[in-house]
Design a protein around this motif. Structure first.
Motif, PDB file in Angstrom:
ATOM      1  N   ASP A 240       4.891  -0.449 -20.672  1.00 50.29           N
ATOM      2  CA  ASP A 240       5.774  -0.204 -19.521  1.00 50.29           C
ATOM      3  C   ASP A 240       6.988  -1.132 -19.486  1.00 50.29           C
ATOM      4  O   ASP A 240       7.789  -1.076 -18.549  1.00 50.29           O
ATOM      5  CB  ASP A 240       4.983  -0.333 -18.212  1.00 50.29           C
ATOM      6  N   ARG A 241       7.113  -1.993 -20.462  1.00 49.83           N
ATOM      7  CA  ARG A 241       8.247  -2.927 -20.567  1.00 49.83           C
ATOM      8  C   ARG A 241       8.382  -3.825 -19.339  1.00 49.83           C
ATOM      9  O   ARG A 241       9.468  -4.250 -18.991  1.00 49.83           O
ATOM     10  CB  ARG A 241       9.567  -2.159 -20.806  1.00 49.83           C
ATOM     11  N   GLU A 242       7.275  -4.077 -18.656  1.00 50.46           N
ATOM     12  CA  GLU A 242       7.331  -4.920 -17.458  1.00 50.46           C
ATOM     13  C   GLU A 242       6.755  -6.292 -17.740  1.00 50.46           C
ATOM     14  O   GLU A 242       7.116  -7.265 -17.093  1.00 50.46           O
ATOM     15  CB  GLU A 242       6.505  -4.276 -16.339  1.00 50.46           C
ATOM     16  N   ILE A 243       5.830  -6.345 -18.693  1.00 48.88           N
ATOM     17  CA  ILE A 243       5.124  -7.592 -18.970  1.00 48.88           C
ATOM     18  C   ILE A 243       5.770  -8.289 -20.157  1.00 48.88           C
ATOM     19  O   ILE A 243       6.129  -7.641 -21.144  1.00 48.88           O
ATOM     20  CB  ILE A 243       3.631  -7.300 -19.223  1.00 48.88           C
ATOM     21  N   ILE A 244       5.950  -9.598 -20.024  1.00 44.90           N
ATOM     22  CA  ILE A 244       6.501 -10.381 -21.136  1.00 44.90           C
ATOM     23  C   ILE A 244       5.399 -11.281 -21.692  1.00 44.90           C
ATOM     24  O   ILE A 244       4.658 -11.918 -20.928  1.00 44.90           O
ATOM     25  CB  ILE A 244       7.719 -11.217 -20.675  1.00 44.90           C
ATOM     26  N   LEU A 245       5.299 -11.305 -23.012  1.00 44.34           N
ATOM     27  CA  LEU A 245       4.244 -12.070 -23.681  1.00 44.34           C
ATOM     28  C   LEU A 245       4.828 -13.314 -24.330  1.00 44.34           C
ATOM     29  O   LEU A 245       5.748 -13.226 -25.143  1.00 44.34           O
ATOM     30  CB  LEU A 245       3.583 -11.198 -24.763  1.00 44.34           C
ATOM     31  N   VAL A 246       4.278 -14.477 -23.953  1.00 48.05           N
ATOM     32  CA  VAL A 246       4.698 -15.728 -24.590  1.00 48.05           C
ATOM     33  C   VAL A 246       3.483 -16.292 -25.319  1.00 48.05           C
ATOM     34  O   VAL A 246       2.418 -16.475 -24.724  1.00 48.05           O
ATOM     35  CB  VAL A 246       5.259 -16.736 -23.573  1.00 48.05           C
ATOM     36  N   GLU A 247       3.663 -16.531 -26.611  1.00 51.57           N
ATOM     37  CA  GLU A 247       2.515 -16.876 -27.455  1.00 51.57           C
ATOM     38  C   GLU A 247       2.680 -18.258 -28.079  1.00 51.57           C
ATOM     39  O   GLU A 247       3.804 -18.728 -28.274  1.00 51.57           O
ATOM     40  CB  GLU A 247       2.378 -15.795 -28.528  1.00 51.57           C
ATOM     41  N   ALA A 248       1.527 -18.844 -28.405  1.00 50.45           N
ATOM     42  CA  ALA A 248       1.478 -20.175 -29.034  1.00 50.45           C
ATOM     43  C   ALA A 248       2.060 -21.265 -28.141  1.00 50.45           C
ATOM     44  O   ALA A 248       2.822 -22.124 -28.588  1.00 50.45           O
ATOM     45  CB  ALA A 248       2.156 -20.160 -30.398  1.00 50.45           C
ATOM     46  N   LEU A 249       1.660 -21.221 -26.881  1.00 51.17           N
ATOM     47  CA  LEU A 249       2.053 -22.310 -25.978  1.00 51.17           C
ATOM     48  C   LEU A 249       1.207 -23.545 -26.262  1.00 51.17           C
ATOM     49  O   LEU A 249       0.048 -23.435 -26.670  1.00 51.17           O
ATOM     50  CB  LEU A 249       1.860 -21.879 -24.523  1.00 51.17           C
ATOM     51  N   LYS A 250       1.778 -24.708 -26.020  1.00 49.96           N
ATOM     52  CA  LYS A 250       1.066 -25.965 -26.243  1.00 49.96           C
ATOM     53  C   LYS A 250       0.546 -26.466 -24.889  1.00 49.96           C
ATOM     54  O   LYS A 250       1.265 -27.094 -24.137  1.00 49.96           O
ATOM     55  CB  LYS A 250       1.998 -27.007 -26.859  1.00 49.96           C
ATOM     56  N   LEU A 251      -0.723 -26.151 -24.621  1.00 48.12           N
ATOM     57  CA  LEU A 251      -1.257 -26.419 -23.286  1.00 48.12           C
ATOM     58  C   LEU A 251      -2.208 -27.628 -23.258  1.00 48.12           C
ATOM     59  O   LEU A 251      -2.886 -27.858 -22.255  1.00 48.12           O
ATOM     60  CB  LEU A 251      -1.973 -25.167 -22.752  1.00 48.12           C
ATOM     61  N   ASP A 252      -2.201 -28.412 -24.334  1.00 44.74           N
ATOM     62  CA  ASP A 252      -3.071 -29.601 -24.388  1.00 44.74           C
ATOM     63  C   ASP A 252      -2.653 -30.601 -23.311  1.00 44.74           C
ATOM     64  O   ASP A 252      -1.464 -30.803 -23.088  1.00 44.74           O
ATOM     65  CB  ASP A 252      -2.908 -30.350 -25.720  1.00 44.74           C
ATOM     66  N   ASP A 253      -3.621 -31.245 -22.733  1.00 38.54           N
ATOM     67  CA  ASP A 253      -3.379 -32.376 -21.836  1.00 38.54           C
ATOM     68  C   ASP A 253      -2.515 -32.049 -20.622  1.00 38.54           C
ATOM     69  O   ASP A 253      -1.888 -32.939 -20.048  1.00 38.54           O
ATOM     70  CB  ASP A 253      -2.732 -33.546 -22.604  1.00 38.54           C
ATOM     71  N   VAL A 254      -2.456 -30.781 -20.249  1.00 34.88           N
ATOM     72  CA  VAL A 254      -1.742 -30.422 -19.015  1.00 34.88           C
ATOM     73  C   VAL A 254      -2.803 -30.018 -17.994  1.00 34.88           C
ATOM     74  O   VAL A 254      -3.621 -29.140 -18.280  1.00 34.88           O
ATOM     75  CB  VAL A 254      -0.781 -29.227 -19.247  1.00 34.88           C
ATOM     76  N   PRO A 255      -2.842 -30.668 -16.822  1.00 32.73           N
ATOM     77  CA  PRO A 255      -3.852 -30.266 -15.843  1.00 32.73           C
ATOM     78  C   PRO A 255      -3.663 -28.804 -15.415  1.00 32.73           C
ATOM     79  O   PRO A 255      -2.534 -28.343 -15.280  1.00 32.73           O
ATOM     80  CB  PRO A 255      -3.590 -31.201 -14.644  1.00 32.73           C
ATOM     81  N   ALA A 256      -4.782 -28.080 -15.242  1.00 34.32           N
ATOM     82  CA  ALA A 256      -4.694 -26.701 -14.750  1.00 34.32           C
ATOM     83  C   ALA A 256      -4.101 -26.728 -13.350  1.00 34.32           C
ATOM     84  O   ALA A 256      -4.217 -27.727 -12.639  1.00 34.32           O
ATOM     85  CB  ALA A 256      -6.091 -26.082 -14.733  1.00 34.32           C
ATOM     86  N   GLY A 257      -3.446 -25.645 -12.959  1.00 33.58           N
ATOM     87  CA  GLY A 257      -2.906 -25.586 -11.603  1.00 33.58           C
ATOM     88  C   GLY A 257      -1.589 -24.858 -11.525  1.00 33.58           C
ATOM     89  O   GLY A 257      -1.197 -24.149 -12.444  1.00 33.58           O
ATOM     90  N   LEU A 258      -0.923 -25.065 -10.399  1.00 33.92           N
ATOM     91  CA  LEU A 258       0.310 -24.336 -10.113  1.00 33.92           C
ATOM     92  C   LEU A 258       1.533 -25.148 -10.523  1.00 33.92           C
ATOM     93  O   LEU A 258       1.635 -26.347 -10.209  1.00 33.92           O
ATOM     94  CB  LEU A 258       0.356 -24.030  -8.604  1.00 33.92           C
ATOM     95  N   TYR A 259       2.428 -24.497 -11.218  1.00 30.09           N
ATOM     96  CA  TYR A 259       3.666 -25.129 -11.701  1.00 30.09           C
ATOM     97  C   TYR A 259       4.813 -24.168 -11.507  1.00 30.09           C
ATOM     98  O   TYR A 259       4.634 -23.006 -11.150  1.00 30.09           O
ATOM     99  CB  TYR A 259       3.561 -25.418 -13.216  1.00 30.09           C
TER     100      TYR A 259
END
Ligand code: NAG
Ligand code: NAG
Ligand code: NAG
Length: 264
Positions: free
Chosen positions: A221-240
């Protein structure tokens, strides 16, 4: 310090970048030595800003490659060889490292119609985002999606998976056993959430067994954007607040992307 734990191993003339960095010693005007050490950071402003893009280097994993990305940067014009300035050139697949997929990635008619990375909505790529941990014993199935209880209204979601724990993006050899979305997981997200930005921590949002079918569900539907291979180490989960900016590569169905998270 992540830089020390994972030293960059890009070779240049036999010296690693780190070695180059510490080897540059200059004479200051007052006759004393000073050492030029380029800063390489992941976290800024006392833990408020996180760089969630991977550094591009020769030994980073590349799709279905055993040897990693390999050399992608050259210096055809260098001061050592008489040029006025150093001028590098690079050549790399557009889906290398932290990158974004445009609809033309898996739909030929979208590619032909010009739905390239330059057409992606910066509003989707920038704004409030939730970083969540998913269960480590499964790919992202409908059942897993359901169990996350993502409230309606959440538009941007970054999924941290077993891929981060396994440090797959720090291993040169491509690994097909990475965690990603199954088709029913992708369908569940599309049908039951308001998520428009899907971020994940290895080279594909789709698990290897559902590679193309899961991409089709996300991108049709060309509405969703996919971002891949993010570096999520050592970042606390939560809202940003997430900020992702692709290059304006006309005609390309993928692009390297720089993403950061800012704590609200
Ligand atoms: C690149 O430029 C610097 C000066 O900025 C110079 O010292 C260096 O030798 C150059 N590198 C090469 C490989 O020519
Ligand atoms: C400079 O030129 C020489 C001879 O063409 C070449 O062997 C060398 O690799 C070049 N060095 C750089 C830094 O480009
Ligand atoms: C996820 O799926 C891949 C195949 O697509 C498989 O190799 C891997 O073991 C699965 N991971 C988990 C945690 O179930």
């Amino acid at each position: 310090m992540a830089t020390l734990r994972n030293p960059t191993t890009m070779k240049r003339g036999g010296l690693s970048m780190i070695a180059c960095a510490v080897a540059v010693v200059v004479w200051a005007a007052n006759g004393e030595y000073s050492v030029l050490v380029p800063p390489r950071r992941e976290v800024y402003d006392g833990g408020r800003i996180f760089d969630i893009s991977h550094r591009y280097h020769a030994e980073m994993p590349d799709w279905e490659s055993k040897e990693g990305l390999g050399q992608f940067l050259w210096l055809p014009k260098s001061m050592k060889n008489g040029s006025l300035a150093n001028n590098s050139e690079m050549k790399l697949p557009t889906h290398t490292g932290t990158h974004v997929d445009a609809p033309g990635h898996v739909f030929d008619h979208y590619f032909d119609a010009g739905f390239d990375v330059d057409t992606l909505d910066l509003h989707v790529l920038n704004g409030p985002a939730l970083l969540v941990d998913v269960p480590r014993d499964s790919n992202i199935t409908a059942q897993v999606m359901k169990s996350l209880n993502i409230p309606r209204g959440v538009k941007r979601l970054l999924f941290r998976t077993l891929n981060t724990d396994r440090r797959l993006m720090f291993q040169k050899e491509f690994d097909t056993s990475y965690v990603g979305f199954t088709v029913d997981g992708a369908k569940w997200l599309v049908e039951n959430t308001d998520i428009k930005l899907v971020g994940i921590d290895y080279l594909s949002v789709a698990s290897f067994d559902y590679l193309i079918p899961s991409h089709l569900v996300f991108l049709k539907d060309r509405e969703i954007i996919l971002v891949e291979a993010l570096k999520l180490d050592d970042v606390p989960a939560g809202l940003y607040s997430v900020h992702c900016l692709p290059l304006r590569l006309a005609g390309a169905e993928g692009s390297p992307i720089r993403c950061i998270l800012i704590k609200n």
